[in-house]
Scaffold this motif. Structure first.
Motif, PDB file in Angstrom:
ATOM      1  N   ARG A  35       4.539  -8.074   9.881  1.00  0.00           N
ATOM      2  CA  ARG A  35       3.754  -6.979   9.318  1.00  0.00           C
ATOM      3  C   ARG A  35       4.340  -6.614   7.960  1.00  0.00           C
ATOM      4  NH1 ARG A  35       0.173  -3.302  11.442  1.00  0.00           N
ATOM      5  NH2 ARG A  35      -0.039  -1.292  10.373  1.00  0.00           N
TER       6      ARG A  35
ATOM      7  N   SER B 161       4.250  -4.277   4.484  1.00  0.00           N
ATOM      8  CA  SER B 161       3.878  -2.932   4.061  1.00  0.00           C
ATOM      9  C   SER B 161       3.930  -2.828   2.546  1.00  0.00           C
ATOM     10  CB  SER B 161       4.822  -1.898   4.668  1.00  0.00           C
ATOM     11  OG  SER B 161       4.692  -1.860   6.070  1.00  0.00           O
ATOM     12  N   CYS B 162       3.111  -1.948   2.019  1.00  0.00           N
ATOM     13  CA  CYS B 162       3.093  -1.682   0.580  1.00  0.00           C
ATOM     14  C   CYS B 162       3.055  -0.169   0.405  1.00  0.00           C
ATOM     15  CB  CYS B 162       1.882  -2.336  -0.069  1.00  0.00           C
ATOM     16  SG  CYS B 162       1.725  -2.040  -1.839  1.00  0.00           S
TER      17      CYS B 162
ATOM     18  N   ARG C  79      -4.906   0.711   5.877  1.00  0.00           N
ATOM     19  CA  ARG C  79      -4.305   1.681   4.961  1.00  0.00           C
ATOM     20  C   ARG C  79      -4.044   2.982   5.685  1.00  0.00           C
ATOM     21  NH1 ARG C  79      -9.060   3.431   5.684  1.00  0.00           N
ATOM     22  NH2 ARG C  79     -10.315   4.858   4.446  1.00  0.00           N
TER      23      ARG C  79
ATOM     24  N   THR D   6       0.145   4.286   1.947  1.00  0.00           N
ATOM     25  CA  THR D   6       0.704   2.986   2.299  1.00  0.00           C
ATOM     26  C   THR D   6      -0.384   2.046   2.784  1.00  0.00           C
ATOM     27  OG1 THR D   6       1.177   3.713   4.547  1.00  0.00           O
ATOM     28  CG2 THR D   6       2.950   3.944   2.939  1.00  0.00           C
TER      29      THR D   6
ATOM     30  N   SER E 270      -0.900  -1.894   4.805  1.00  0.00           N
ATOM     31  CA  SER E 270      -0.213  -2.888   5.627  1.00  0.00           C
ATOM     32  C   SER E 270      -1.030  -4.167   5.725  1.00  0.00           C
ATOM     33  CB  SER E 270       0.027  -2.332   7.033  1.00  0.00           C
ATOM     34  OG  SER E 270       0.879  -1.207   6.994  1.00  0.00           O
TER      35      SER E 270
END
Length: 121
Positions: free
Chosen positions: A18, A20-21, A71, A77, A79
């Motif tokens: 997974r 994430s951003c 989101r 964030t 994902s």
């Protein structure tokens, strides 16, 4: 706005990861957030995108059915849940932001630093 991608690593084929951003500033409902990837010697390619406001999602054919983009608007964030990973998914994955939906990297004006995903066979 700055973007920070994380979650990459080494996984066996068939496994999951997974990504994430996290965005340091606000992402507006008009923005589209995307994931791209780049392998050595290859051009950066579109993986998935999501319209921040309404949540519409788009996928490259190569990942459709295996990857899920999502989101968290409140947390700013995004994902990318990756399932059934294949060796050909090995790449540096980047998150990016654009003002209008596109699959072309050149249309995205803000980029994260990338996170490496390695899938072993």
């Amino acid at each position: 706005v700055q973007l920070q991608a994380s979650g990459g690593g080494l996984v066996q084929a068939g496994g999951s990861l997974r990504l994430s951003c996290a965005a340091s500033g606000r992402i507006f409902s008009s923005h589209v957030m995307g994931w791209f990837r780049q392998s050595p010697g290859k051009e950066r390619e579109f993986v998935a995108a999501i319209r921040w406001g309404i949540g519409s999602t788009y996928y490259a054919d190569s990942v459709k059915g295996r990857f899920t983009i999502s989101r968290n608007s409140a947390g700013n964030t995004m994902s990318l849940q990756m399932e059934t990973l294949k060796p050909e998914d090995t790449a540096v994955y980047y998150c990016a932001r654009t003002n209008a939906y596109s699959r072309h990297p050149k249309e995205y004006n803000i980029w994260g630093q990338g996170t490496l995903v390695t899938v072993s066979s």
